[in-house]
Design a protein around this motif. Structure first.
Motif, short mmCIF file in Angstrom:
data_model
loop_
_atom_site.label_atom_id
_atom_site.label_comp_id
_atom_site.label_asym_id
_atom_site.label_seq_id
_atom_site.Cartn_x
_atom_site.Cartn_y
_atom_site.Cartn_z
N GLU A 36 0.83 -0.88 -0.14
CA GLU A 36 -0.12 0.23 0.03
C GLU A 36 0.97 1.56 -0.27
N LEU A 37 1.97 1.02 0.27
CA LEU A 37 2.36 2.61 0.77
C LEU A 37 4.52 1.49 0.81
N GLN A 38 5.15 3.07 0.81
CA GLN A 38 6.34 2.65 1.27
C GLN A 38 7.40 3.54 2.51
N GLY A 76 2.77 1.16 -4.51
CA GLY A 76 1.48 1.92 -3.80
C GLY A 76 1.69 3.04 -3.73
N ALA A 77 0.71 3.97 -3.22
CA ALA A 77 0.42 5.01 -2.47
C ALA A 77 1.81 6.27 -2.72
N GLY A 78 3.15 5.63 -2.30
CA GLY A 78 4.67 6.38 -2.40
C GLY A 78 4.28 5.77 -1.25
N GLY A 135 3.18 9.85 -3.48
CA GLY A 135 2.94 9.60 -5.43
C GLY A 135 1.59 10.42 -5.87
N LEU A 136 1.85 10.42 -7.23
CA LEU A 136 1.11 11.07 -8.27
C LEU A 136 0.28 9.99 -8.71
N ARG A 160 -9.63 3.68 -1.83
CA ARG A 160 -9.43 4.31 -3.10
C ARG A 160 -8.87 5.83 -2.63
N LYS A 161 -7.74 6.31 -3.71
CA LYS A 161 -7.77 7.24 -2.86
C LYS A 161 -7.38 8.63 -4.48
N ILE A 162 -7.70 10.07 -3.68
CA ILE A 162 -7.78 11.12 -5.39
C ILE A 162 -6.23 12.06 -4.16
#
Length: 507
Positions: free
Chosen positions: A293-295, A380-382, A372-373, A463-465
């Motif tokens: 999901e992320l780093q 993941g999301a960055g 993350g973009l 969900r991510k915006i």
């Protein structure tokens, strides 16, 4: 498991009951192979997980924790929370044990308890089960000592080496130390049943933040005992952070990293934060979910047990030093960075008046605070990035074909940093065994009711915006509307629990 089935296992199939787990309604048994096959044929409504082989992970790297803290921007929160006393919660570190006498864990004290979940019975504390072998110390790998140090080492050896947070640590040893008398070397072994025992013991002790810098060899989400255990732990209020793994595989996430109720953490090179570490295991899961999901950064100079390196035997009362350091790399080390950050975010939510934050709300906030973009199965999301200006939180339970809106009032004039970005995340819990996922979509609308961004990726549990203001200018003041639509739900669900976070951010 009821008494009749228990007796059937013993009498009809020659089973020796080695352990019973209330958390997953299961047993750990020793049984002849032929009887296992017969049981599988005759008792088809039961799940059977064969005992896995050797399980472990870890590689080595470099740099001290202050560089990692700077990379995720955590020190301002660490310092700001020095006056917050709203929680005395400890973090459960389920690992190789901890060298509790290390200088980074004493004066001030960081280690609250150390127990052995291999030889300590269901509670992990019963020294009478096997008094000769009971051993809660990190006397071989030094892995757990490093993990605990990343989370909450003190500043005895300088501010550059202190951990992400000031949390106390409860250590649950699940790696068996194998050592021959007279030898100076050792090996370790991990049994997934010991991990389930540790999770149960942590929950019974009141721990609700769990770090699992380990993985097993189990791939099937429906069969893995540790996956069932972490899912059940979430349902009992635990937030769980799991290492993505270090075998560089893609699409083969192992237990418990593939669970839908944990956050799985990948790794970036501390000296090059845009570079995903080459060893990181990545998704998707077998049912198509994004993993990790992320780093967070890895490759840190931190505490070790003073035994001279991995595989050197030195029990607590022997020749280990209490001031040893080494460099250690791997998703095992990036994971406790996020765990320590989650401890601080939970404290912050409590200070905001959220008395008992749900695990999913912590997850949604963490995923909001990533750089993350785009969302991929590599990043993941960055990278975790603990900077925000204004945030709003919401939680609600909706049925199929319902929607809810949350107004987010932005006052740019009070934002001296000039936020140029808004991140919005909605997260919801689903069982890892589900094959059909709930359908949830997310939209962000401007004060003029124009849709600025939306997210509707299938087969996810969040969900991510990310909205970045055009022209690199600050986000205008006004009331923005966050719109969540619930579509069809998986067949057995009557509703879905939604946990939302939205934050403006300067970068």
């Amino acid at each position: 498991m009821n008494a009749e089935r228990r007796q059937t296992l013993i009498v009809d199939y020659g089973a020796e009951i080695l352990g019973e787990f209330w958390l997953t309604n299961s047993m750990y048994v020793k049984m002849p192979v032929e009887d296992v096959k017969r049981y599988a044929q005759e008792q088809q409504h039961h799940y059977i997980l064969l005992h896995p082989g050797y399980e472990e992970g870890g590689v080595w790297g470099s740099q001290d924790p202050s560089v990692a803290r700077q990379a995720i921007g955590s020190d301002w929160l660490y310092n700001a929370q020095s006056s917050l006393n709203n929680t005395h919660e400890c973090i459960a570190v389920i690992d190789t044990g901890v060298r509790k006498t290390h200088t980074l864990f004493n004066s001030p004290n960081r280690i609250n308890r150390t127990v052995d979940c291999i030889y300590g019975g269901p509670s992990c504390t019963d020294t009478t089960v096997n008094p000769t072998l009971y051993d809660s110390d990190d006397d071989c790998l030094s892995h757990g000592t490093a993990v605990a140090s990343v989370i909450s080492a003190n500043s005895n050896d300088g501010d550059s080496l202190h951990g992400i947070s000031t949390a106390c640590i409860n250590s649950y040893k699940v790696f068996q130390t194998i050592h021959s008398s007279g030898s100076s070397t050792c090996t370790t072994y991990l049994n997934s049943a010991w991990v389930v025992t540790a999770i149960q013991a942590a929950l019974a002790n009141g721990d609700r933040i769990i770090n699992l810098s380990l993985y097993t060899n189990c791939l099937n989400q429906s069969l893995c005992d540790v996956t069932h255990a972490v899912d059940a732990a979430y349902d009992l209020g635990a937030i769980i952070f799991v290492a993505s793994g270090n075998d560089a595989t893609q699409g083969q996430q192992k237990a418990p990293a593939h669970s839908s109720k944990v956050l799985t953490i990948g790794a970036v090179d501390l000296l090059n934060l845009t570079h995903t570490s080459s060893y990181q295991a990545s998704g998707p899961t077998s049912d198509g979910r994004i993993k990790p999901e992320l780093q967070a950064p890895s490759g840190l100079y931190t505490a070790y047990n003073g035994c001279g390196g991995e595989g050197n035997w030195c029990p607590l009362n022997n020749n280990g030093t209490n001031n040893g350091f080494w460099t250690i790399d791997g998703t095992s080390i990036s994971t406790p960075i996020v765990t320590g950050a989650a401890y601080m975010l939970k404290k912050q939510l409590i200070s905001y008046g959220v008395a008992n934050p749900e695990p999913g709300l912590i997850y949604s906030w963490i995923l909001t605070l990533t750089n993350g973009l785009q969302i991929t199965n590599t990043t993941g999301a960055g990278l975790l990035s603990l900077g925000w200006r204004q945030c709003t939180f919401m939680w609600a339970t909706l049925s199929a074909n319902q929607y809810i809106e949350n107004n987010f009032a932005i006052d740019s004039s009070s934002d001296s940093y000039g936020s140029k970005r808004m991140d919005v995340v909605v997260w919801w819990p689903e069982a890892s065994t589900q094959t059909i996922r709930n359908q949830v979509s997310l939209k962000l609308k401007s004060p003029q009711n124009v849709v600025l961004a939306q997210a509707n990726t299938p087969q996810q549990v969040w969900r991510k915006i990310t909205y970045v203001q055009a022209g690199n200018t600050r986000i205008p003041s006004g009331t923005y509307v966050i719109h969540i639509d619930v579509g069809t739900l998986q067949p057995s669900a009557s509703n879905v629990r939604l946990l939302l976070t939205a934050c403006t951010r300067p970068e």
